[in-house]
Design a protein around this motif. Structure first.
Motif, PDB file in Angstrom:
ATOM      1  N   ALA A   1      11.152  18.214  78.229  1.00  0.00           N
ATOM      2  CA  ALA A   1      12.337  17.752  77.494  1.00  0.00           C
ATOM      3  C   ALA A   1      13.502  17.423  78.419  1.00  0.00           C
ATOM      4  CB  ALA A   1      12.757  18.815  76.481  1.00  0.00           C
TER       5      ALA A   1
ATOM      6  N   GLN B   1      11.997  23.951  72.181  1.00  0.00           N
ATOM      7  CA  GLN B   1      12.637  24.187  70.892  1.00  0.00           C
ATOM      8  C   GLN B   1      12.764  22.901  70.072  1.00  0.00           C
ATOM      9  OE1 GLN B   1      13.874  26.963  69.173  1.00  0.00           O
ATOM     10  NE2 GLN B   1      12.600  28.098  70.629  1.00  0.00           N
ATOM     11  N   HIS B   2      12.828  21.752  70.746  1.00  0.00           N
ATOM     12  CA  HIS B   2      12.951  20.479  70.039  1.00  0.00           C
ATOM     13  C   HIS B   2      11.687  20.141  69.249  1.00  0.00           C
ATOM     14  CE1 HIS B   2      10.825  19.533  73.732  1.00  0.00           C
ATOM     15  NE2 HIS B   2      10.539  18.322  73.288  1.00  0.00           N
ATOM     16  N   LEU B   3      10.579  20.813  69.536  1.00  0.00           N
ATOM     17  CA  LEU B   3       9.310  20.559  68.856  1.00  0.00           C
ATOM     18  C   LEU B   3       9.016  21.560  67.742  1.00  0.00           C
ATOM     19  CD1 LEU B   3       7.149  19.954  72.061  1.00  0.00           C
ATOM     20  CD2 LEU B   3       7.858  18.185  70.445  1.00  0.00           C
TER      21      LEU B   3
ATOM     22  N   ASP C   1      10.450  23.146  65.001  1.00  0.00           N
ATOM     23  CA  ASP C   1      10.621  22.965  63.558  1.00  0.00           C
ATOM     24  C   ASP C   1       9.625  21.961  62.993  1.00  0.00           C
ATOM     25  OD1 ASP C   1      12.606  24.838  63.381  1.00  0.00           O
ATOM     26  OD2 ASP C   1      14.257  23.404  63.466  1.00  0.00           O
TER      27      ASP C   1
ATOM     28  N   SER D   1      12.566  27.937  75.388  1.00  0.00           N
ATOM     29  CA  SER D   1      13.764  27.089  75.409  1.00  0.00           C
ATOM     30  C   SER D   1      13.429  25.635  75.702  1.00  0.00           C
ATOM     31  CB  SER D   1      14.759  27.608  76.452  1.00  0.00           C
ATOM     32  OG  SER D   1      15.123  28.940  76.180  1.00  0.00           O
TER      33      SER D   1
ATOM     34  N   LYS E   1       5.621  10.805  71.391  1.00  0.00           N
ATOM     35  CA  LYS E   1       5.746  12.138  70.816  1.00  0.00           C
ATOM     36  C   LYS E   1       4.422  12.906  70.891  1.00  0.00           C
ATOM     37  CE  LYS E   1       9.992  11.265  69.608  1.00  0.00           C
ATOM     38  NZ  LYS E   1      11.115  11.889  70.341  1.00  0.00           N
TER      39      LYS E   1
ATOM     40  N   ASN F   1      15.349  13.723  78.385  1.00  0.00           N
ATOM     41  CA  ASN F   1      16.740  13.546  77.973  1.00  0.00           C
ATOM     42  C   ASN F   1      17.491  12.587  78.888  1.00  0.00           C
ATOM     43  OD1 ASN F   1      16.412  15.275  75.810  1.00  0.00           O
ATOM     44  ND2 ASN F   1      17.166  17.077  76.905  1.00  0.00           N
TER      45      ASN F   1
ATOM     46  N   ASP G   1       6.926  13.339  75.817  1.00  0.00           N
ATOM     47  CA  ASP G   1       8.064  14.259  75.697  1.00  0.00           C
ATOM     48  C   ASP G   1       7.706  15.689  76.087  1.00  0.00           C
ATOM     49  OD1 ASP G   1       6.404  14.919  73.611  1.00  0.00           O
ATOM     50  OD2 ASP G   1       7.960  14.920  72.066  1.00  0.00           O
TER      51      ASP G   1
END
Length: 317
Positions: A264, A16-18, A20, A13, A280, A268, A261
């Protein structure tokens, strides 16, 4: 490349932003699983088969309690589903930054306790980014692979240096070696302590931005000594509330802060504040997955050359 030679990449969890973007660059389908909560307990079910494949699980364990268990349960699920090999890439691993205090026998050593679920799950390999105190793992039961995660920050730090040349100084005495390495890679001078500052600009370096007060005090001291520009770079940040972020944003002594990052939740809090530049980790994570899957070297020099080549290609494009 056959399907069994392609990596299967999952993210907890916290990462998850990474997922894809990593899978798009690797030309693989993102691994999927369902996460549910029942009676205060988490349940994980993998979607699709991982049998015979090399599974990568990427995630941070910050904050540690539920996120460490989610990471361990995902590893266990992959193992019980007959994955050929399981590699965990922890973008940030909680309790690895604390210095061991051997003088007080009543004080617990948090790392082996926090890692117990992951150790029980039994991944084949654990890869960590920028851990301050590697000696802590003597008590953990793990022999992890340490990656110099700051490599992906170098293009931004070098560009910052070209605009305004600066010297590099450690924020704490324990960060001397880290600051020296960063200065060497950027190609600038290293200053061991704030009292030796004699420059128009300085960048303070440390592993984790956790408490705003230390940075604010060092920045104020530097400005008092006549330094005109104060910036900072941190491999990770674990800031936990808006008040901490706002203290740094409103400090007149600090001009710019570079962070990654890797956590996360903390990033944020900072995304809408113009004093922070978020770097990044995607290029490094993609390169690490590719190299581990192909059985190639993860040495600092090899990764540095690979990331520099990627950066050059993006700049040309």
């Amino acid at each position: 490349m056959s399907n069994h030679n392609k990596p299967q990449v999952f993210a907890t969890s916290t990462a998850q932003h990474l997922l894809d973007a990593i899978c798009r660059q690797l030309d693989v389908t993102p691994g999927k699983y369902s996460l549910s909560h029942r009676g205060g307990e988490i349940q994980i079910n993998l979607e699709g088969s991982v049998a015979g494949n090399h599974v990568f699980v990427i995630g941070s364990t910050q904050p540690p309690y539920e996120n460490t268990l989610e990471l361990a349960m995902l590893v266990d699920a992959a193992k019980r589903s007959s994955a050929r090999e399981i590699t965990v890439i922890a973008t940030y691993l909680s309790y690895t930054q604390a210095v061991l205090r051997k003088e007080d026998k009543r004080e617990p050593i948090g790392l082996p306790l926090a890692l117990a679920p992951l150790k029980e799950a039994g991944p084949n390999r654990l890869i960590l980014l920028d851990v301050s105190h590697r000696e802590a793992f003597a008590f953990s039961g793990f022999n992890p692979t340490h990656i110099y995660g700051s490599l992906f920050a170098l293009p931004a730090l070098k560009a910052h240096h070209e605009k305004q040349p600066f010297v590099v100084a450690p924020l704490h005495g324990g960060g001397v070696e880290r600051a020296r390495r960063i200065a060497e890679l950027i190609g600038t001078d290293y200053v061991p302590e704030t009292r030796y500052l004699d420059s128009e600009a300085v960048m303070f370096v440390d592993a984790v931005l956790a408490d705003p007060q230390d940075l604010i005090e060092c920045a104020q001291e530097a400005k008092f000594k006549g330094v005109k520009k104060v910036s900072a770079y941190f491999s990770h940040t674990t800031l936990s509330d808006v008040f901490e972020a706002e203290r740094l944003q409103s400090s007149a002594a600090i001009d710019e802060i570079f962070i990654t990052d890797t956590v996360a939740r903390s990033c944020n809090l900072l995304m809408m504040r113009n004093k922070f530049t978020i770097l990044k980790s995607l290029p490094l994570l993609v390169e690490v997955v590719r190299r581990v899957n192909n059985g190639e070297s993860l040495s600092r020099d090899v990764l540095k050359r690979a990331l520099e080549a990627q950066y050059t290609l993006r700049a040309v494009a």
